[in-house]
Motif scaffolding. Structure first.
Motif, mmCIF file in Angstrom:
data_model
loop_
_atom_site.group_PDB
_atom_site.id
_atom_site.type_symbol
_atom_site.label_atom_id
_atom_site.label_comp_id
_atom_site.label_asym_id
_atom_site.label_seq_id
_atom_site.Cartn_x
_atom_site.Cartn_y
_atom_site.Cartn_z
ATOM 1 N N SER B 250 0.845 -1.193 0.000
ATOM 2 C CA SER B 250 0.000 0.000 0.000
ATOM 3 C C SER B 250 0.877 1.239 0.000
ATOM 4 O O SER B 250 0.596 2.219 -0.685
ATOM 5 C CB SER B 250 -0.894 0.020 1.241
ATOM 6 N N LEU B 253 2.271 1.701 -3.370
ATOM 7 C CA LEU B 253 1.249 2.143 -4.327
ATOM 8 C C LEU B 253 0.966 3.627 -4.182
ATOM 9 O O LEU B 253 0.580 4.299 -5.129
ATOM 10 C CB LEU B 253 -0.047 1.358 -4.118
ATOM 11 N N ARG B 254 1.110 4.100 -2.957
ATOM 12 C CA ARG B 254 0.713 5.492 -2.710
ATOM 13 C C ARG B 254 1.660 6.494 -3.343
ATOM 14 O O ARG B 254 1.243 7.586 -3.714
ATOM 15 C CB ARG B 254 0.598 5.735 -1.221
ATOM 16 N N LEU B 257 0.699 7.265 -6.751
ATOM 17 C CA LEU B 257 -0.618 7.909 -6.696
ATOM 18 C C LEU B 257 -0.481 9.379 -6.328
ATOM 19 O O LEU B 257 -1.212 10.242 -6.812
ATOM 20 C CB LEU B 257 -1.482 7.220 -5.647
ATOM 21 N N ALA B 289 -10.595 9.772 -9.648
ATOM 22 C CA ALA B 289 -10.262 8.351 -9.650
ATOM 23 C C ALA B 289 -9.053 8.095 -8.756
ATOM 24 O O ALA B 289 -9.003 7.118 -7.996
ATOM 25 C CB ALA B 289 -9.989 7.885 -11.074
ATOM 26 N N GLY B 290 -8.082 8.988 -8.838
ATOM 27 C CA GLY B 290 -6.885 8.859 -8.007
ATOM 28 C C GLY B 290 -7.221 8.909 -6.530
ATOM 29 O O GLY B 290 -6.756 8.092 -5.733
ATOM 30 N N HIS B 292 -10.067 8.185 -5.159
ATOM 31 C CA HIS B 292 -10.809 6.984 -4.796
ATOM 32 C C HIS B 292 -9.853 5.819 -4.553
ATOM 33 O O HIS B 292 -9.954 5.102 -3.565
ATOM 34 C CB HIS B 292 -11.812 6.632 -5.899
ATOM 35 N N LEU B 293 -8.893 5.696 -5.478
ATOM 36 C CA LEU B 293 -7.902 4.638 -5.356
ATOM 37 C C LEU B 293 -7.127 4.801 -4.043
ATOM 38 O O LEU B 293 -6.825 3.830 -3.340
ATOM 39 C CB LEU B 293 -6.959 4.702 -6.553
ATOM 40 N N LEU B 294 -6.860 6.026 -3.699
ATOM 41 C CA LEU B 294 -6.112 6.298 -2.469
ATOM 42 C C LEU B 294 -6.905 5.878 -1.232
ATOM 43 O O LEU B 294 -6.359 5.249 -0.311
ATOM 44 C CB LEU B 294 -5.796 7.797 -2.405
ATOM 45 N N LEU B 296 -9.130 3.620 -1.103
ATOM 46 C CA LEU B 296 -9.116 2.150 -1.083
ATOM 47 C C LEU B 296 -7.826 1.617 -0.479
ATOM 48 O O LEU B 296 -7.836 0.746 0.392
ATOM 49 C CB LEU B 296 -9.220 1.675 -2.532
ATOM 50 N N ILE B 297 -6.740 2.168 -0.957
ATOM 51 C CA ILE B 297 -5.440 1.689 -0.484
ATOM 52 C C ILE B 297 -5.269 1.988 1.009
ATOM 53 O O ILE B 297 -4.782 1.153 1.773
ATOM 54 C CB ILE B 297 -4.313 2.332 -1.314
ATOM 55 N N THR B 432 -15.342 1.855 -0.756
ATOM 56 C CA THR B 432 -14.466 0.697 -0.798
ATOM 57 C C THR B 432 -15.099 -0.528 -0.162
ATOM 58 O O THR B 432 -14.655 -1.641 -0.386
ATOM 59 C CB THR B 432 -13.187 0.984 -0.017
#
Lengths: 124, 754
Positions: B250, B253-254, B257, B289-290, B292-294, B296-297, B432
């Motif tokens: 995570s 991934l961040r 992001l 979208a970014g 949202h992905l954040l 989630l992560i 999420t």
């Protein structure tokens, strides 16, 4: 024009932060590791420092210790940039001598607010 | 097929015969003896009288021959001598008398009267002139003879068989019963949890084989257990690695992001400056979208941290209403997005809370955010109130909405990880599916919980209950297994302790050390007990006389009066004698204190759980017709306790014999219900201890057991147990019935009346 020192090892983050701060009419300098950050702070005495915690050569914890124990840099407000809301880190951040902290990824508007507050306080 | 039942060979005959094997074998041997004796006597004695008669026919030839011999010399003998010679001969052969006749001459020797059975022989004389002699020899009744012999034979037979039977029984005891007993003892030890026990395999017989089979089975079980344990360890370690991997991943991934979110934001500003609205919209989408992905992560990171036991509570004091206002202000834009009204009711007495502010904020934000997301042009209500429960103050946050609601079949999955009510709702509403799972884990970490109720189309209600003072939980205690977790604050020893249930009482703490006073005071105050303090022995005695507390804790070493002197003074005062005194000391327990009247002993550093236990133990009233329930199985204990409580009986519970004895000495319950198989001290030893103690031996004890008790066991229980009861699903009713039956003896009344 207030001068801000950005200490951040990740090139994209550094570039982004610097450019966005420049757009808000700050004079921005940058350093890529803790050692360089401390040296630049002592040499140029910026009005505010944004300091990443996870840095090569010398990490943020060591850097803040030096900054806050040196007479030259003691008064400069320092904002810690930490990874995602580590609640337990919050206490540690303040205990280490940081004046404020911001989470990464940077919420730019929130960060601007914090920068402004600290600059106003040190100006007043 | 008769006798075959689920692969177990059974036969009803032996199963229905309820006796020990020794008894069974003895009975079988006795019956066999009777049968053998009967058959033998029939065969041996069947034609005995005829045989006797045949025997006398043979003897008749002998007597005839002997008389013939004698006759030859008859002339040299007087009549008298002849008579004697004859008598000697026929008596030797078992005849009673003889009649000799030759022509007109007739001679009788011995007795012939009353003897109807006789044999006849004619002895021809060698001299031609001589007359042949006729001999008739009389003998006793062959039936009577047969009867007599039959009696002797039967008695002898029985005697021999009896000796034989006793031998057989003795031999079977040695051959069967003893090895069986040894097997049973070993099996019992194994079922009691001793895994090292192995059966004796030195024997070469079937028991040896059986023992070897058992040992092989046990080894197999042990291997399986070890394999399972290993698999479990591996699974746990894999789970930890997974969580650690997720946490690291995570993080990794961040970083990219960050760039996506940051640069898209910058480009948006650029595009807006240049008036390029189409690009602004597209960049807005990338940015959203970014984000949202954040989220989630971050959610995954939080969950994996909770599961890896690395999530920690950051306990601090904060103002509850301030926090609520803060959250509400942040939520304003989200409420406005769906044109929802947010109504907030805060009770006036909310005060401050000692908990993790960030986690509570996140929880409220999540619940209110959800409510707003799933409600269109409706109302979201937040009600906050404070109330007391189990001697503690709790805060209640109720989030209500008038939204789409949650279908009943989805309620159970509500708090699970990655579960939105369906995937289509995820597309429609975003999110999420981790928020509720994380919120609930947070609340559990803070000592509370979240509950939900809902009706489709009408809305949902989420209730968060949190103790005002968060218990010092280990980090990750909500995860299935706390792993390498460290306590967060060091203020209170890190024990996952519930509240000490002892509300409404007053406890006097006598200790010269302000630190200990403070600590004990805080522990006790958390239990809702009023705490009185005294810093010296003198002051302690004075306060005790003045306040008459329900319990006293007394330091052993104090500068002015030592603990023993204070204890003696307290116990000599008639007004104070009844107050239980708990001694607190750095040193080990000594028997002198019990003799001096101390109720219990507590070693420093004080264990909060132990203190709670003692306080509860000491504060319960004595001899009040209560029932002491001793069972190591929590489920069984709870079940029986409820039955008894519903019947109006006060119940004291203990999980083993040692604790049982402790409570018995303290409370003198009117009745004790005990299990047999228990850790530390089992039921048998428990009963022996009770029997040995003159103060306790009068209290009736009912033994509950799932075991099939052996004769030996029953013998051990008899005289100790009032009644032995088999554990079964209907036992609750039976317990009440039995208690009713012994109410006169014990004064225990299930219906609560005297």
């Amino acid at each position: 024009m207030p001068r801000i020192l950005v200490v951040e090892d990740n090139e994209m983050n550094r570039d982004m932060l610097c450019r966005r701060l420049e757009r808000r009419a700050f004079e921005v300098q940058s350093a890529v590791d803790g050692r360089q950050g401390v040296d630049m702070a002592q040499a140029d005495r910026p009005d505010l420092i944004l300091l990443d915690i996870d840095l090569p050569v010398m990490d943020g914890w060591e850097a803040i210790r030096i900054l806050k124990t040196s007479d030259v840099t003691q008064a400069i407000p320092v904002i810690a940039l930490t990874a995602h809301a580590m609640t337990s880190d919050r206490e540690r951040v303040f205990a280490a001598g940081f004046d404020e902290y911001g989470t990464k990824p940077v919420e730019f508007d929130a960060l601007m607010g914090k920068i402004q507050t600290l600059l106003d306080a040190s100006a007043g | 097929m008769q006798g075959a039942d689920h692969g177990t060979v059974t036969d009803n005959w032996t199963r229905n015969w309820q006796a020990s094997i020794a008894v069974k074998i003895t009975a079988i041997v006795i019956w066999a003896i009777i049968l053998i004796a009967f058959v033998l006597s029939i065969f041996l004695l069947k034609d005995l009288d005829r045989e006797i008669q045949a025997d006398y026919e043979l003897k008749a030839d002998q007597i005839a021959y002997q008389i013939a011999m004698l006759w030859a010399d008859a002339n040299s003998l007087s009549d008298e001598q002849l008579g004697l010679e004859l008598r000697a001969r026929f008596e030797g052969l078992g005849f009673t008398g003889l009649v000799l006749s030759a022509g007109e001459e007739r001679m009788q020797v011995g007795r012939i009267q009353g003897y109807p059975d006789s044999v006849f022989r004619r002895i021809p004389m060698s001299r031609e002139d001589a007359m042949p002699v006729d001999v008739r020899a009389y003998y006793p009744d062959p039936h009577a003879l047969a009867r007599e012999q039959r009696n002797h034979l039967t008695i002898g037979l029985f005697a021999v068989l009896l000796v034989f039977g006793v031998f057989i029984t003795w031999a079977t005891r040695i051959v069967l019963h003893r090895p069986l007993q040894a097997l049973m003892t070993a099996i019992r030890a194994i079922s009691d949890g001793d895994q090292k026990v192995r059966f004796d395999t030195n024997r070469q017989d079937e028991f040896g084989t059986l023992s070897r089979f058992f040992n092989a089975m046990l080894d197999q079980l042990m291997r399986q257990k070890e394999a399972l344990q290993q698999a479990l360890d591996e699974a746990e370690s894999a789970s930890r690695s997974k969580s650690a991997f997720l946490a690291n991943m995570s993080h990794e991934l961040r970083t990219p992001l960050n760039a996506i979110i940051g640069y898209s934001e910058m480009l948006q500003e650029d595009a807006a400056e240049l008036g390029n609205t189409r690009s602004v919209q597209d960049l807005q989408r990338i940015h959203t979208a970014g984000r949202h992905l954040l989220t989630l992560i971050n959610g995954i990171l939080d969950l994996s941290k909770i599961e890896a036991g690395k999530m920690q509570l950051d306990v601090a004091r904060f103002d509850v209403e301030g926090l609520v206002q803060d959250v509400v202000a942040t939520l304003k834009p989200i409420m406005d997005a769906n044109e929802n009204d947010l109504v907030v009711h805060c009770a006036p007495d909310l005060g401050v809370m000692e908990s993790d502010e960030t986690k509570l904020r996140q929880t409220l934000f999540n619940l209110l955010g959800n409510a707003a997301k799933f409600t269109d042009q409706g109302t979201v209500t937040l009600e906050v109130s404070r109330h007391g429960h189990a001697g503690e103050d709790w805060l209640r946050f109720v989030v209500k909405d008038t939204g789409i609601g949650i279908p009943v079949d989805q309620m159970s999955r509500l708090f699970q990880d990655f579960s939105q009510i369906d995937s289509s709702s995820s597309r429609k509403y975003g999110g999420t599916g981790l928020g509720l799972a994380i919120s609930r884990r947070y609340c559990q970490m803070m000592g509370g919980d979240i509950e939900a109720s809902s009706r489709v189309g009408e809305g949902s209600i989420f209730v968060v209950r949190l103790p005002v003072a968060s218990p010092t939980l280990r980090a990750g205690a909500v995860a299935e297994k706390a792993v390498s977790a460290e306590p967060i604050t060091t203020e209170v020893p890190a024990v996952a302790a519930g509240p000490i249930p002892a509300g409404g009482r007053r406890i006097l703490v006598i200790d010269d050390d302000p630190g200990t006073r403070e600590l004990l005071g805080r522990y006790l105050a958390q239990a809702g007990v009023e705490v009185l303090q005294a810093s010296s022995g003198e002051e302690g005695i004075a306060r005790a006389r003045q306040e008459l507390p329900d319990l006293i804790t007394l330091d052993v070493r104090m500068p002015d009066l030592n603990g023993m002197t204070v204890l003696r003074t307290l116990k000599e005062d008639p007004a104070l004698r009844q107050i239980p005194v708990v001694m607190v000391s750095m040193e080990d327990f000594s028997e002198d204190w019990h003799e001096a009247g101390a109720a219990a002993f507590l070693t420093k550093p004080v264990d909060r759980n132990r203190l709670g236990e003692l306080v509860q133990t000491c504060l319960l009233p004595e001899g009040d017709g209560s029932v002491l329930l001793v069972d190591d199985n929590d489920g069984t204990r709870a079940l029986i306790a409820r039955t008894l409580q519903e019947a109006g009986l006060p119940v004291i519970e203990a999980e083993d014999g040692i604790r049982g004895l402790e409570l018995m000495r303290r409370h003198k319950p009117s009745l004790v219900l005990t299990d047999i198989i228990m850790p530390r001290m089992n039921g048998f030893d428990f009963l022996d201890e009770i029997h040995r103690d003159p103060a306790l031996c009068d209290i009736p004890v009912v033994v509950m057991t799932a075991l099939d008790l052996s004769e030996q066991d029953r013998a051990r229980l008899s005289g100790r147990a009032y009644w032995v009861m088999e554990k079964n699903p209907d036992m609750r009713a039976e317990i009440l019935k039995q208690i009713r039956d012994c109410r006169k003896a014990t004064g225990v009344c299930p219906d609560g009346s005297a």
